[in-house]
Design a protein around this motif. Structure first.
Motif, mmCIF file in Angstrom:
data_model
loop_
_atom_site.group_PDB
_atom_site.id
_atom_site.type_symbol
_atom_site.label_atom_id
_atom_site.label_comp_id
_atom_site.label_asym_id
_atom_site.label_seq_id
_atom_site.Cartn_x
_atom_site.Cartn_y
_atom_site.Cartn_z
ATOM 1 N N LYS A 154 -16.441 0.398 -3.347
ATOM 2 C CA LYS A 154 -15.454 1.237 -3.972
ATOM 3 C C LYS A 154 -14.638 1.960 -2.698
ATOM 4 O O LYS A 154 -13.272 2.193 -2.693
ATOM 5 C CB LYS A 154 -16.283 2.081 -4.895
ATOM 6 N N ASP A 155 -15.549 2.518 -1.811
ATOM 7 C CA ASP A 155 -15.098 3.433 -0.751
ATOM 8 C C ASP A 155 -13.861 2.688 0.176
ATOM 9 O O ASP A 155 -12.873 3.161 0.513
ATOM 10 C CB ASP A 155 -16.036 3.973 0.215
ATOM 11 N N LEU A 156 -14.074 1.402 0.355
ATOM 12 C CA LEU A 156 -13.302 0.520 1.195
ATOM 13 C C LEU A 156 -12.104 0.299 0.368
ATOM 14 O O LEU A 156 -10.993 0.272 0.964
ATOM 15 C CB LEU A 156 -14.141 -0.972 1.251
ATOM 16 N N HIS A 157 -12.203 0.011 -0.867
ATOM 17 C CA HIS A 157 -11.215 -0.190 -1.854
ATOM 18 C C HIS A 157 -9.995 0.915 -1.853
ATOM 19 O O HIS A 157 -8.834 0.796 -1.558
ATOM 20 C CB HIS A 157 -11.282 -0.677 -3.216
ATOM 21 N N GLU A 158 -10.618 1.976 -1.869
ATOM 22 C CA GLU A 158 -10.011 3.288 -1.835
ATOM 23 C C GLU A 158 -9.157 3.567 -0.481
ATOM 24 O O GLU A 158 -8.019 4.228 -0.404
ATOM 25 C CB GLU A 158 -10.834 4.401 -2.205
ATOM 26 N N GLU A 159 -9.671 3.180 0.560
ATOM 27 C CA GLU A 159 -9.296 3.246 1.993
ATOM 28 C C GLU A 159 -7.925 2.357 2.066
ATOM 29 O O GLU A 159 -6.985 2.816 2.629
ATOM 30 C CB GLU A 159 -10.396 3.003 3.070
ATOM 31 N N ILE A 160 -8.203 1.224 1.567
ATOM 32 C CA ILE A 160 -7.114 0.217 2.070
ATOM 33 C C ILE A 160 -6.085 -0.057 0.805
ATOM 34 O O ILE A 160 -5.021 -0.542 0.609
ATOM 35 C CB ILE A 160 -7.657 -1.194 2.212
ATOM 36 N N PHE A 161 -6.304 0.642 -0.362
ATOM 37 C CA PHE A 161 -5.422 0.686 -1.575
ATOM 38 C C PHE A 161 -3.915 1.241 -1.506
ATOM 39 O O PHE A 161 -3.804 2.423 -1.415
ATOM 40 C CB PHE A 161 -6.328 0.880 -2.960
ATOM 41 N N ASP A 162 -2.673 0.535 -1.722
ATOM 42 C CA ASP A 162 -1.658 1.218 -1.377
ATOM 43 C C ASP A 162 -1.035 1.862 -2.863
ATOM 44 O O ASP A 162 -0.712 0.812 -3.531
ATOM 45 C CB ASP A 162 -0.634 0.582 -0.669
ATOM 46 N N HIS A 163 -1.224 3.086 -3.101
ATOM 47 C CA HIS A 163 -1.199 3.455 -4.619
ATOM 48 C C HIS A 163 0.307 3.773 -4.809
ATOM 49 O O HIS A 163 0.749 3.748 -5.854
ATOM 50 C CB HIS A 163 -1.669 5.059 -4.615
#
Length: 184
Positions: A154-163
């Motif tokens: 989850k933390d990795l996804h939040e770091e790389i996700f372009d909102h």
């Protein structure tokens, strides 16, 4: 290195408290914030007992309120260390409420707190290793391993996700949201 190990059972803590009218929220049920306070206290006691050190709450990983608790019920919280890292421990807590007139017991809450052992200078210290003595200990340990992996993902996804990406914005279709954002 000569590391010590302790059993899960050596960490077990149980507390019981009668729920009073002063513990209620506006709907007359026991206030979730009051239960959270008790959860933090038992997590501290459990982790400190196991580690032999002062412990602090690093995170409250899960708090599932399953059933409301009523005034006059006897709440019992059972905690144990389910996982250990170098200086951290995951404490699992089960909350049950007993109607003291009927004897009926209901499972009201399950929670997981990550606690960190500290020395007198506030520095993290190594905790004992964990001896898994039965299938329940093993199941709880592996559930924590899975929980840690999901948290890292989850933390990795939040770091790389372009909102702000067109794909992210398009994925909001069908959600109950309306964008009122100016994009630059």
């Amino acid at each position: 290195m000569n590391q010590t190990f302790k059993t899960v059972a050596s960490s077990n803590i149980t507390i019981s408290e009668l729920m009073l009218p002063s513990h209620t929220n506006f709907s007359g049920k026991i206030h979730g914030g009051y239960i959270l306070s008790l959860l933090d206290q038992i997590a501290f006691a459990c982790a400190s007992k196991f580690s032999g050190n002062y412990c602090v709450t690093a995170s409250v990983d899960t708090v599932n309120f399953l059933k409301p608790i009523e005034v006059g019920e006897l709440v019992t919280m059972k905690a144990s260390v389910n996982y250990v890292g170098k200086s951290s421990m995951i404490v699992g807590i089960r909350v049950e409420a007993e109607n003291i007139q009927t004897g009926k017991i209901k499972h009201c809450n399950s929670s997981y707190f990550t606690m960190v052992a500290k020395n007198s200078d506030g520095e993290s210290v190594t905790v004992p290793g964990l001896i898994l003595s039965n299938q329940s200990d093993l199941r709880r340990y592996f559930n924590c391993v899975k929980q840690i992996a999901l948290k890292k993902e989850k933390d990795l996804h939040e770091e790389i996700f372009d909102h702000n990406s067109p794909a992210a914005i398009a994925s909001l279709d069908g959600h109950n949201v309306k964008l009122d954002i100016e994009f630059h």
